[in-house]
Write an enzyme that holds these catalytic residues in place. Structure first.
Site, PDB file in Angstrom:
ATOM      1  N   TRP A  31      -2.982 -20.569  33.533  1.00  0.00           N
ATOM      2  CA  TRP A  31      -4.419 -20.268  33.687  1.00  0.00           C
ATOM      3  C   TRP A  31      -5.160 -21.593  33.819  1.00  0.00           C
ATOM      4  O   TRP A  31      -4.863 -22.553  33.102  1.00  0.00           O
ATOM      5  CB  TRP A  31      -4.943 -19.528  32.448  1.00  0.00           C
ATOM      6  CG  TRP A  31      -5.069 -18.038  32.608  1.00  0.00           C
ATOM      7  CD1 TRP A  31      -4.038 -17.139  32.661  1.00  0.00           C
ATOM      8  CD2 TRP A  31      -6.284 -17.277  32.731  1.00  0.00           C
ATOM      9  NE1 TRP A  31      -4.526 -15.872  32.789  1.00  0.00           N
ATOM     10  CE2 TRP A  31      -5.908 -15.923  32.840  1.00  0.00           C
ATOM     11  CE3 TRP A  31      -7.638 -17.605  32.746  1.00  0.00           C
ATOM     12  CZ2 TRP A  31      -6.839 -14.895  32.962  1.00  0.00           C
ATOM     13  CZ3 TRP A  31      -8.557 -16.579  32.864  1.00  0.00           C
ATOM     14  CH2 TRP A  31      -8.162 -15.244  32.982  1.00  0.00           C
ATOM     15  N   SER A  65      -2.751 -19.374  27.952  1.00  0.00           N
ATOM     16  CA  SER A  65      -2.702 -20.130  26.700  1.00  0.00           C
ATOM     17  C   SER A  65      -2.209 -19.279  25.532  1.00  0.00           C
ATOM     18  O   SER A  65      -1.585 -19.800  24.605  1.00  0.00           O
ATOM     19  CB  SER A  65      -4.080 -20.707  26.385  1.00  0.00           C
ATOM     20  OG  SER A  65      -4.421 -21.650  27.367  1.00  0.00           O
ATOM     21  N   CYS A  89      -5.947 -24.503  28.713  1.00  0.00           N
ATOM     22  CA  CYS A  89      -7.406 -24.637  28.842  1.00  0.00           C
ATOM     23  C   CYS A  89      -8.021 -23.250  28.775  1.00  0.00           C
ATOM     24  O   CYS A  89      -7.780 -22.420  29.655  1.00  0.00           O
ATOM     25  CB  CYS A  89      -7.728 -25.303  30.177  1.00  0.00           C
ATOM     26  SG  CYS A  89      -9.494 -25.292  30.542  1.00  0.00           S
ATOM     27  N   VAL A  90      -8.774 -23.010  27.728  1.00  0.00           N
ATOM     28  CA  VAL A  90      -9.479 -21.732  27.586  1.00  0.00           C
ATOM     29  C   VAL A  90     -10.974 -21.999  27.777  1.00  0.00           C
ATOM     30  O   VAL A  90     -11.565 -22.806  27.059  1.00  0.00           O
ATOM     31  CB  VAL A  90      -9.209 -21.103  26.213  1.00  0.00           C
ATOM     32  CG1 VAL A  90     -10.010 -19.810  26.060  1.00  0.00           C
ATOM     33  CG2 VAL A  90      -7.720 -20.815  26.038  1.00  0.00           C
ATOM     34  N   THR A  95     -17.300 -12.776  27.062  1.00  0.00           N
ATOM     35  CA  THR A  95     -16.800 -12.081  25.868  1.00  0.00           C
ATOM     36  C   THR A  95     -16.180 -13.091  24.890  1.00  0.00           C
ATOM     37  O   THR A  95     -16.162 -14.289  25.158  1.00  0.00           O
ATOM     38  CB  THR A  95     -15.745 -11.032  26.251  1.00  0.00           C
ATOM     39  OG1 THR A  95     -14.627 -11.717  26.826  1.00  0.00           O
ATOM     40  CG2 THR A  95     -16.308 -10.022  27.246  1.00  0.00           C
ATOM     41  N   HIS A  97     -13.076 -13.486  24.130  1.00  0.00           N
ATOM     42  CA  HIS A  97     -11.628 -13.685  24.323  1.00  0.00           C
ATOM     43  C   HIS A  97     -11.195 -15.087  23.903  1.00  0.00           C
ATOM     44  O   HIS A  97     -10.128 -15.286  23.357  1.00  0.00           O
ATOM     45  CB  HIS A  97     -11.243 -13.443  25.786  1.00  0.00           C
ATOM     46  CG  HIS A  97     -11.739 -14.514  26.714  1.00  0.00           C
ATOM     47  ND1 HIS A  97     -12.998 -14.498  27.278  1.00  0.00           N
ATOM     48  CD2 HIS A  97     -11.149 -15.665  27.135  1.00  0.00           C
ATOM     49  CE1 HIS A  97     -13.150 -15.579  28.016  1.00  0.00           C
ATOM     50  NE2 HIS A  97     -12.049 -16.300  27.956  1.00  0.00           N
ATOM     51  N   ARG A 136     -12.419 -33.707  30.286  1.00  0.00           N
ATOM     52  CA  ARG A 136     -11.344 -33.988  29.320  1.00  0.00           C
ATOM     53  C   ARG A 136      -9.950 -33.946  29.952  1.00  0.00           C
ATOM     54  O   ARG A 136      -8.942 -34.045  29.257  1.00  0.00           O
ATOM     55  CB  ARG A 136     -11.424 -32.972  28.166  1.00  0.00           C
ATOM     56  CG  ARG A 136     -12.641 -33.207  27.291  1.00  0.00           C
ATOM     57  CD  ARG A 136     -13.073 -31.985  26.507  1.00  0.00           C
ATOM     58  NE  ARG A 136     -14.233 -32.301  25.678  1.00  0.00           N
ATOM     59  CZ  ARG A 136     -15.497 -32.384  26.131  1.00  0.00           C
ATOM     60  NH1 ARG A 136     -15.762 -32.161  27.410  1.00  0.00           N
ATOM     61  NH2 ARG A 136     -16.492 -32.702  25.317  1.00  0.00           N
TER      62      ARG A 136
HETATM   63  N1  RBF Z   1      -5.793 -17.923  29.433  1.00  0.00           N
HETATM   64  C1  RBF Z   1      -6.098 -19.238  29.487  1.00  0.00           C
HETATM   65  O1  RBF Z   1      -5.210 -20.079  29.363  1.00  0.00           O
HETATM   66  N2  RBF Z   1      -7.391 -19.642  29.673  1.00  0.00           N
HETATM   67  C2  RBF Z   1      -8.429 -18.762  29.795  1.00  0.00           C
HETATM   68  O2  RBF Z   1      -9.574 -19.199  29.960  1.00  0.00           O
HETATM   69  C3  RBF Z   1      -8.127 -17.379  29.717  1.00  0.00           C
HETATM   70  N3  RBF Z   1      -9.113 -16.456  29.804  1.00  0.00           N
HETATM   71  C4  RBF Z   1      -8.811 -15.143  29.630  1.00  0.00           C
HETATM   72  C5  RBF Z   1      -9.835 -14.183  29.632  1.00  0.00           C
HETATM   73  C6  RBF Z   1      -9.539 -12.858  29.378  1.00  0.00           C
HETATM   74  C7  RBF Z   1     -10.668 -11.875  29.324  1.00  0.00           C
HETATM   75  C8  RBF Z   1      -8.206 -12.463  29.185  1.00  0.00           C
HETATM   76  C9  RBF Z   1      -7.861 -11.003  28.908  1.00  0.00           C
HETATM   77  C10 RBF Z   1      -7.187 -13.368  29.216  1.00  0.00           C
HETATM   78  C11 RBF Z   1      -7.469 -14.724  29.453  1.00  0.00           C
HETATM   79  N4  RBF Z   1      -6.457 -15.676  29.475  1.00  0.00           N
HETATM   80  C12 RBF Z   1      -6.757 -16.995  29.537  1.00  0.00           C
HETATM   81  C13 RBF Z   1      -5.023 -15.274  29.493  1.00  0.00           C
HETATM   82  C14 RBF Z   1      -4.388 -15.210  28.114  1.00  0.00           C
HETATM   83  O3  RBF Z   1      -4.133 -16.508  27.621  1.00  0.00           O
HETATM   84  C15 RBF Z   1      -3.039 -14.447  28.214  1.00  0.00           C
HETATM   85  O4  RBF Z   1      -2.249 -15.025  29.206  1.00  0.00           O
HETATM   86  C16 RBF Z   1      -3.226 -12.976  28.546  1.00  0.00           C
HETATM   87  O5  RBF Z   1      -4.148 -12.376  27.691  1.00  0.00           O
HETATM   88  C17 RBF Z   1      -1.867 -12.232  28.465  1.00  0.00           C
HETATM   89  O6  RBF Z   1      -1.335 -12.280  27.152  1.00  0.00           O
END
Ligand code: RBF
Length: 171
Positions: A31, A65, A89-90, A95, A97, A136
């Site tokens: 991601w 992540s 990186c999130v 929401t 999440h 970063r």
């Molecule tokens: N994974 C990331 O690494 N970065 C993100 O910004 C991110 N945003 C997400 C937003 C939502 C609403 C969802 C449901 C998942 C997101 N994920 C993100 C994926 C998450 O880390 C994971 O791969 C999934 O939820 C499957 O377990």
């Protein structure tokens, strides 16, 4: 804000031990790939710069992540590694999440570190927007992948030192 004052990636190279005989696993989330792979590049080049051999660095990609902890556990179970570095990186959205993912990774890696006794480095950007992430991942706040690599090397060296000290004392 401390990070606004300095680029934390500008570390003192003289304080970093040699990584020549160390082995590392890196788990990187797909991601926000443009960010996470900039972290990965910084991390790998720093490990090599400090003496690690490419053969002793194993990289595994996971979907997001949230999967970093499971990826780290799987990697650690398969290979004898001195440390595992997790990069992701999130980015905050509409929401909550981000909070669930960030807390899960922080607590998952803490638990793995305690259970295995090996360093599990938290290289997860927990940012409010993409610009903060770019800052970063090679931008004005340095590259957190570089810092994750330095942390891993230092933590492995600390374990080695402790082990040697204990041997000398005779426990
Ligand atoms: N994974 C990331 O690494 N970065 C993100 O910004 C991110 N945003 C997400 C937003 C939502 C609403 C969802 C449901 C998942 C997101 N994920 C993100 C994926 C998450 O880390 C994971 O791969 C999934 O939820 C499957 O377990």
């Amino acid at each position: 804000m401390a990070s606004a004052l300095s680029n934390l990636s500008e570390y003192n190279e003289g304080n970093v031990p040699s990584a020549e005989k160390m082995s590392f696993g890196i788990v990187v989330a797909e991601w926000n790939r443009h960010i996470t792979h900039a972290l990965l590049d910084g991390c790998v080049s720093t490990l090599i710069h400090h003496g690690a051999s490419e053969d002793n660095i194993r990289v595994v990609q996971v979907p997001g992540s949230f999967e970093l902890t499971a990826g780290a556990a799987a990697l650690g179970a398969e290979l004898r590694l001195d440390a595992i570095i997790c990069l992701g990186c999130v980015i905050k959205g509409e929401t909550n999440h981000d909070e669930y993912i960030n807390h899960a990774v922080a607590s998952g890696l803490t638990q793995l570190g305690i259970q295995t006794g090996k360093p599990h480095v938290f290289g997860l950007l927990t940012v409010l927007n993409e610009l903060q992430a770019l800052d970063r991942a090679g931008g004005k706040h340095g590259n957190k992948g570089v810092e994750a690599a330095v942390t891993a090397i230092r933590m492995v060296a600390i374990r080695h030192t402790l082990r040697n000290d204990v041997r000398k004392i005779g426990f």
